[in-house]
Scaffold this active site. Structure first.
Site: not given
Length: 343
Positions: A188, A192-193, A196, A207, A216, A227, A230, A235, A280, A285
């Protein structure tokens, strides 16, 4: 690959015209440059099938087996075109002048670099997701390389407690305090990356503030769909002494076991609790938890298969650089109408 392939055919033609044993043995002893397949253990200790590439009796962690690979334009191994390519930053930092990344190689196609195996395998899984689900040709939609760098250090030389998309590649740290293992372990996180990169080459959400939180959020959403067992992120790699929930973020429960921003992993789950500070980048995030929760509710109502198609269409057809939360709602309604009709 293209050049070598043509060269081999030229040799074959020579062989057919020749009657000497010498020519025959010379041809058949040429190294079989090109794609190869290997089995290797990843960071879970699971045996994975990965695609590699041989050049002059050396195997490289380059996957040239996908339909996007362009052998004619490639100069292997240093300039592949349309490959999934994993390289080693050797515990250097891209912030420093001594940054040096090298090929991950093997002389016999056996691999003991579990971090690179995980990154390479996960890069392939993300490629397959975007290709099979949306008919998207790689991250940039045009068959561009999918590049992962492992063993990336912080600027002070310490293990980097992060992973990031640079605008051109994924950079994976080995974990320090928040993460107990290299970040390339988690599918995951890899998803995620790479997502992006998909956002960058579509709506290119700025951003900052709500548009950055959407950036994000889409990375989390597609990461969770890649993934898809879940709704949690990270995790498999977080330090549970820091993240008591066992996850970095949770799309189902953005509060993630916490009560406020003082608790690690906490995000607001509704605009009533939206962060309005400047930290941030204006909470990119933090406030992504609000739209993450919205996606969870939507996908739970209509199913992940339909929800991911609607959100992908919203991202690629309707959202723009400056889009805000309200624009996401409008775009999702429109995309759903496009795909399934009104109501």
């Amino acid at each position: 690959f293209g050049g070598d392939h043509e060269h081999h055919h030229a040799c074959e033609n020579n062989h057919k015209e020749s009657t000497t044993e010498t020519t025959t043995s010379t041809y058949y002893n040429l190294p079989p440059d090109g794609p190869a397949v290997a089995n290797a253990s990843d960071l879970f200790g699971i045996n994975r099938t990965i695609n590699t590439y041989e050049v002059s009796n050396t195997f490289f962690m380059i996957d040239a087996s996908r339909s996007m690979f362009n052998g004619v334009q490639s100069n292997m191994p240093d300039e592949p075109v349309g490959s999934i390519w994993t390289i080693d930053a050797q515990n250097t930092s891209p912030q420093n002048n001594d940054f040096a990344a090298i090929h991950v190689t093997s002389n016999n196609n056996s691999w003991n670099n579990a971090s690179a195996v995980s990154a390479h395998y996960n890069g392939g899984k993300a490629y397959e997701y975007f290709t099979n689900t949306f008919n998207r040709n790689s991250i940039n939609g045009q068959g561009g390389n999918i590049i992962s760098l492992v063993n990336v250090a912080d600027s002070d030389g310490s293990d980097m407690d992060n992973a990031f998309w640079s605008g051109a590649a994924m950079f994976y740290g080995n974990g320090n305090q928040a993460f107990t293992s290299p970040l390339s372990k988690a599918l995951d996180v890899a998803g995620h990356e790479m997502s992006h990169g998909v956002v960058q080459t579509t709506a290119n959400l700025e951003y900052q503030g709500e548009s950055g939180a959407l950036n994000e959020s889409f990375a989390d959403i597609f990461g969770a769909m890649i993934d898809r067992e879940d709704w949690q992120m990270g995790e498999d790699i977080v330090n549970t002494n820091i993240f008591s929930s066992g996850a970095l973020r949770d799309l189902q429960n953005p509060n993630n076991g916490g009560n406020s921003l003082n608790d690690p992993g906490y995000q607001p789950d509704h605009v009533n609790d939206q962060f309005t500070g400047s930290a941030d980048n204006g909470g990119v995030h933090i406030n992504s938890g609000i739209t993450n929760r919205a996606y969870y509710l939507y996908a739970t109502a209509i199913g992940k298969d339909k929800a991911e198609q609607v959100y992908y269409r919203a991202l690629t057809e309707y959202l723009v650089k400056s889009s805000q939360f309200v624009d996401l709602r409008i775009a999702v309604v429109q995309a759903a109408t496009d795909l399934h009709g009104a109501n």
